[in-house]
Design an enzyme around this catalytic site. Structure first.
Site, PDB file in Angstrom:
ATOM      1  N   LEU A 141      44.617  46.708  41.329  1.00  0.00           N
ATOM      2  CA  LEU A 141      44.198  47.629  42.384  1.00  0.00           C
ATOM      3  C   LEU A 141      44.062  46.818  43.659  1.00  0.00           C
ATOM      4  O   LEU A 141      43.660  45.647  43.618  1.00  0.00           O
ATOM      5  CB  LEU A 141      42.841  48.283  42.058  1.00  0.00           C
ATOM      6  CG  LEU A 141      42.768  49.315  40.927  1.00  0.00           C
ATOM      7  CD1 LEU A 141      41.325  49.796  40.767  1.00  0.00           C
ATOM      8  CD2 LEU A 141      43.685  50.496  41.205  1.00  0.00           C
ATOM      9  N   ASP A 142      44.371  47.423  44.803  1.00  0.00           N
ATOM     10  CA  ASP A 142      44.154  46.747  46.078  1.00  0.00           C
ATOM     11  C   ASP A 142      42.684  46.376  46.218  1.00  0.00           C
ATOM     12  O   ASP A 142      41.798  47.042  45.663  1.00  0.00           O
ATOM     13  CB  ASP A 142      44.527  47.663  47.256  1.00  0.00           C
ATOM     14  CG  ASP A 142      46.016  47.924  47.346  1.00  0.00           C
ATOM     15  OD1 ASP A 142      46.786  47.212  46.675  1.00  0.00           O
ATOM     16  OD2 ASP A 142      46.404  48.849  48.080  1.00  0.00           O
ATOM     17  N   ARG A 143      42.434  45.353  46.998  1.00  0.00           N
ATOM     18  CA  ARG A 143      41.057  44.912  47.224  1.00  0.00           C
ATOM     19  C   ARG A 143      40.169  46.041  47.755  1.00  0.00           C
ATOM     20  O   ARG A 143      39.022  46.199  47.335  1.00  0.00           O
ATOM     21  CB  ARG A 143      41.049  43.739  48.213  1.00  0.00           C
ATOM     22  CG  ARG A 143      39.667  43.200  48.525  1.00  0.00           C
ATOM     23  CD  ARG A 143      39.747  42.062  49.530  1.00  0.00           C
ATOM     24  NE  ARG A 143      38.434  41.548  49.859  1.00  0.00           N
ATOM     25  CZ  ARG A 143      38.211  40.584  50.750  1.00  0.00           C
ATOM     26  NH1 ARG A 143      39.240  40.014  51.391  1.00  0.00           N
ATOM     27  NH2 ARG A 143      36.982  40.161  50.996  1.00  0.00           N
ATOM     28  N   THR A 145      40.580  49.253  47.375  1.00  0.00           N
ATOM     29  CA  THR A 145      40.611  50.454  46.541  1.00  0.00           C
ATOM     30  C   THR A 145      39.607  50.324  45.401  1.00  0.00           C
ATOM     31  O   THR A 145      39.524  49.281  44.761  1.00  0.00           O
ATOM     32  CB  THR A 145      42.021  50.671  45.960  1.00  0.00           C
ATOM     33  OG1 THR A 145      42.961  50.764  47.020  1.00  0.00           O
ATOM     34  CG2 THR A 145      42.067  51.945  45.126  1.00  0.00           C
TER      35      THR A 145
END
Length: 327
Positions: A141-143, A145
């Site tokens: 997951l993106d930082r 998100t």
């Protein structure tokens, strides 16, 4: 214990460096201490001397001296691991002998990088079961998100889960809030993406398309406030970097709080009333369990996004239906 011990390299450890293997299994051994053990010779890989940079092969036997087996972690490291364990256990949504599902908070990077003080990949060592290596990340997951993130406790589970993601035998449902209301109210975005420096872009020319990868997102508006904002449910059929963020911006309705892909135009949004940060949350993950049945995990909204849902009056119990999304 004062005897040499022997450990066998597992399938999921194939290809990693010897120093990384030691960090997994004997985290109390510092890099300097390991280098000394390598120079003096008690460590053997497949019966031979090796370098810390040696890449391991499945089935190889590693001889480990008692100095490493009996090493104790510095008190500060023990304290940090204890703190990490307490913190992560509060985030666990589901766990068994094969998997751990956590509700990752926004702002916590999944993997290490320049300038990062902490990352999830290091922290999960605190959740390792006695005699086992640390849980393994099987997706990202993106930082910025938040939401459901899955970890594998063992090599078998890691292989099965990785295969499920590779074959797209999964359904990942994200919730977001857009600035403006996407048109139409639901649809499928097929817009290939390519990397340009630190950001991703939709390919708009034949030249750009040559370097792009296919990217497909299914979306639907769950609720909206006329022209102002929309609660959207998103299903990334493919899993490209920043895919959902770029695709929403491509429609002209970027996600609220998106510093990379948002527009800089004045907004009528009540910025002092709604939550801060990127409004993108991995709400639900459905995929086959490594051994039996189906995993279906739901992550509650984080505080900032819950504040936004409350202000707009959006339904926090909504259940978007994607059953006919790909027809």
């Amino acid at each position: 214990m004062d005897k040499l011990s022997t450990h066998t390299v597992t399938e999921d450890e194939a290809g990693i460096r010897l120093d990384r293997w030691f960090k997994r299994h004997f985290p109390a051994v510092s890099h300097g201490a390991l280098q000394k053990l390598m120079r003096t010779g008690p460590v053997r890989v497949g019966g031979k001397r090796a370098e810390t940079s040696t890449r391991l092969e499945a089935g190889q036997e590693i001889r480990v001296p008692p100095q490493a087996v009996n090493a104790s972690a510095p008190e500060t490291k023990k304290q940090r691991m204890a703190q990490d364990a307490v913190r992560l256990k509060k985030l666990i949504l589901f766990e068994d002998d094969d998997i751990i599902a956590i509700n990752k908070p926004a702002g916590l990077a999944v993997q290490g990088g320049t300038g990062l003080k902490e990352n999830l990949d290091d922290m999960v060592a605190s959740l390792a079961q006695q005699g086992h290596s640390k849980p393994k990340l099987v997706h990202r997951l993106d930082r910025d998100t938040s939401g459901v993130l899955l970890l594998a406790r063992n090599a078998f589970a890691a292989a099965k889960l990785t295969e499920a993601f590779r074959l797209r035998d999964t359904q990942k449902i994200y919730w977001g809030v857009t600035q403006g209301v996407p048109k139409p109210v639901k649809g499928k975005i097929s817009a290939p993406l390519y990397k340009d420096g630190e950001i991703m872009k939709v390919a708009q020319s034949d030249e750009e398309d040559e370097y792009a990868k296919s990217a497909t997102t299914v979306y639907q508006i769950v609720e909206s406030v006329i022209k102002l904002a929309a609660f959207v449910a998103l299903w990334p059929v493919t899993g490209r970097t920043h895919q959902l963020r770029v695709h929403m911006a491509y429609l002209g309705t970027p996600l609220i709080g998106d510093r990379l892909y948002g527009n800089n135009e004045p907004s009528a949004l009540p910025v002092d009333e709604i939550g801060k940060g990127l409004h993108l949350h991995a709400r639900r993950l459905i995929l086959p369990h490594p051994r039996r049945g189906i995993i279906d995990v739901v992550a509650p909204l984080p505080p900032d996004m819950r504040q936004t849902w409350t202000w707009f009056g959006f339904d926090t119990n909504a259940e978007p239906d994607f059953s006919d999304a790909l027809k």
